[in-house]
Design an enzyme around this catalytic site. Structure first.
Site, mmCIF file in Angstrom:
data_model
loop_
_atom_site.group_PDB
_atom_site.id
_atom_site.type_symbol
_atom_site.label_atom_id
_atom_site.label_comp_id
_atom_site.label_asym_id
_atom_site.label_seq_id
_atom_site.Cartn_x
_atom_site.Cartn_y
_atom_site.Cartn_z
ATOM 1 N N THR A 13 0.835 -1.215 0.000
ATOM 2 C CA THR A 13 0.000 0.000 0.000
ATOM 3 C C THR A 13 0.863 1.257 0.000
ATOM 4 O O THR A 13 0.726 2.124 -0.862
ATOM 5 C CB THR A 13 -0.928 -0.022 1.231
ATOM 6 O OG1 THR A 13 -1.682 -1.228 1.182
ATOM 7 C CG2 THR A 13 -1.858 1.167 1.244
ATOM 8 N N GLY A 134 1.659 10.445 9.409
ATOM 9 C CA GLY A 134 1.563 10.404 7.950
ATOM 10 C C GLY A 134 1.923 11.705 7.262
ATOM 11 O O GLY A 134 3.083 12.098 7.223
ATOM 12 N N LYS A 205 4.609 6.644 18.321
ATOM 13 C CA LYS A 205 4.742 7.970 17.698
ATOM 14 C C LYS A 205 5.138 9.023 18.736
ATOM 15 O O LYS A 205 5.988 9.889 18.472
ATOM 16 C CB LYS A 205 3.423 8.363 17.032
ATOM 17 C CG LYS A 205 3.063 7.461 15.854
ATOM 18 C CD LYS A 205 1.611 7.677 15.432
ATOM 19 C CE LYS A 205 1.230 6.767 14.275
ATOM 20 N NZ LYS A 205 -0.218 6.717 14.052
HETATM 21 N N1 HSE Z 1 -3.134 2.886 12.640
HETATM 22 C C1 HSE Z 1 -2.680 4.231 12.638
HETATM 23 C C2 HSE Z 1 -3.802 5.178 13.019
HETATM 24 C C3 HSE Z 1 -2.120 4.684 11.323
HETATM 25 O O1 HSE Z 1 -4.941 4.729 13.208
HETATM 26 O O2 HSE Z 1 -3.542 6.361 13.133
HETATM 27 C C4 HSE Z 1 -0.747 4.190 11.102
HETATM 28 O O3 HSE Z 1 0.117 4.758 12.031
#
Ligand code: HSE
Length: 434
Positions: A13, A134, A205
């Protein structure tokens, strides 16, 4: 124009998203940085694995070592995820002096120290914009934009899945389980959803942001984490009555005993007047308070092939400029500049609290509860007790003044044992951003 060859590991992806974005905007990127980037090889799991964008068969291989070992490949992307083979891949590329771009938050969070040490040794940079939020350029902002600031506080809605679930629970008054099931059916939540809803994706994160902002590596085990599984619509509704919205917040705060910081992830009551209370659905946002700049806000999509590709392209530009200039003229991706950094343990974290008790509705209950809080030197800021029927348990909502987590947990343990208290006390922290 100078040409550089990219070798990609991972063509699913995210990988195919990067391939597509480069086809779409490669010429624009070249015009801006003076380097044309050509995709030379893409290592994939299987030629026919599902991918949203096509990659020509002749560019693909199923052997990742072909990518790192190819002397013509000058930059490598690792977009496979996981913490095992991905680490070997990154180290192999760095050892050959090739800059690496990764989106792998779990790996970085756990092994960042080792990976950045390997990068330093090799003289090639390791870039990771796509690992946090992202499409939001928060790594670049902290690394370069705020290079002249101490980061006094950082608050992030960094998990889109949790934000989506909490948004719908509030909007629809729906239960957690119902919304989660629907989110999974619609592809907003993974199956199994644990990494997201138990707060570990946000932990990775937040750890990366804390490390970058404070110059020492903060590992997952050092971060206090609570997910959103236990939240009830009742608490969301009472919070709303009090003027708050519950969000899963990643927090990094200087405690006043520098270089000590709080690094945590937990559901938090955010005042409705604060901008983060209005970040909804799958969107992410990071609120950064620098000592020079003041308050700033970053908002955008935290996941998805295109948002992630945007971040990878930004790193690709930096890696290409490293090679073009044959030096690393910009601020390095991570600098371990703080030797004495400490993460405050959970019990010492100071915050305000929302507490919901289920109590028997009779005289003297509040006095018993407040006596225990008083002994622990925990102040009550406000109380709501909706009317109930004699002998039937009713909710008692307390807003508590700032106190250390350990003291509040101990006091609530005692309160939970009072015969007039009919269920385990619910405690959610409150943030006023002051
Ligand atoms: N699974 C993550 C979210 C995205 O829901 O923000 C990838 O880091």
């Amino acid at each position: 124009m100078q040409q550089l060859n990219l070798g990609m590991i991972g063509g699913g992806t995210v990988g195919s998203g990067v391939f597509h974005a480069l086809q779409r905007n490669g010429a624009l990127l070249a015009a801006r940085i003076g380097v044309q980037i050509n995709v030379r090889k893409v290592a994939v799991k299987a030629f026919d694995e599902p991918r949203p964008y096509t990659i020509p068969r002749k560019r693909m291989t199923t052997d990742w070592t072909e990518v790192v070992n190819d002397p013509q490949v000058q930059i490598v992307t690792e977009l496979v995820g996981g913490t095992g083979l991905a680490k070997t891949m990154i180290l192999a590329a760095l050892q050959r002096g090739k800059p690496v771009i990764t989106a792998n938050k779990a790996l970085l969070s756990q092994h960042g120290e080792e990976l950045f040490a390997a990068a330093r040794k090799s003289g090639a940079n390791l870039y990771y914009e796509a690992s946090v939020c992202g499409g939001i350029p928060i790594i670049k902002a902290l690394r370069e934009g705020f290079v002249g600031n101490r980061i006094n506080a950082l608050y992030g809605i960094v998990n889109g899945t949790c934000n989506y679930i909490l948004t719908r629970m509030k909007r629809e008054g729906a239960d957690f389980d119902v919304v989660l099931k629907d989110a999974q059916a619609q592809g907003y939540a993974e199956t199994p959803p644990d990494l997201d809803i138990d707060g570990h994706d946000a932990e990775h994160k937040t750890g990366i942001l804390a490390s970058l902002a404070h110059g020492f590596w903060v590992k997952p085990g050092q971060i206090y984490v609570e997910g959103i599984r236990h939240l009830s619509t009742l608490d969301i509704q009472y919070a709303e009555q009090l003027g708050y919205t519950i969000k899963l917040l990643g927090m990094v705060k200087r405690t006043g005993r520098a270089p000590e910081i709080q690094v945590s992830v937990y559901p938090t009551l955010v005042p409705n007047t604060h901008v983060l209370a209005n970040v909804n659905d799958v969107f992410n946002a990071v609120f950064v308070r620098g000592d020079v700049v003041g308050d700033t806000l970053f908002y955008g999509r935290g996941a998805g092939k295109d948002a992630t590709a945007s971040a990878v392209l930004s790193d690709l530009a930096d890696a290409a400029l490293d090679l073009k200039q044959a030096s690393q003229l910009r601020v390095p991706p991570f600098v371990a500049c703080e030797r004495n950094g400490r993460v405050v343990p959970r019990d010492e974290i100071v915050s305000r609290y929302f507490v919901r008790l289920s109590v028997v509705d009779k005289p003297g209950v509040l006095a018993k509860v407040s006596a225990i809080l008083g002994q622990a030197k925990i102040g009550i800021a406000s109380v709501i007790q909706p009317e109930g029927h004699k002998g039937v348990s009713v909710p008692l909502i307390l807003m508590l003044h700032a106190a250390p987590n350990g003291a509040v947990a101990r006091a609530l343990g005692k309160i939970g044992k009072l015969p007039v208290v009919k269920a385990k006390p619910v405690m959610i922290r409150v943030e006023n951003f002051d």
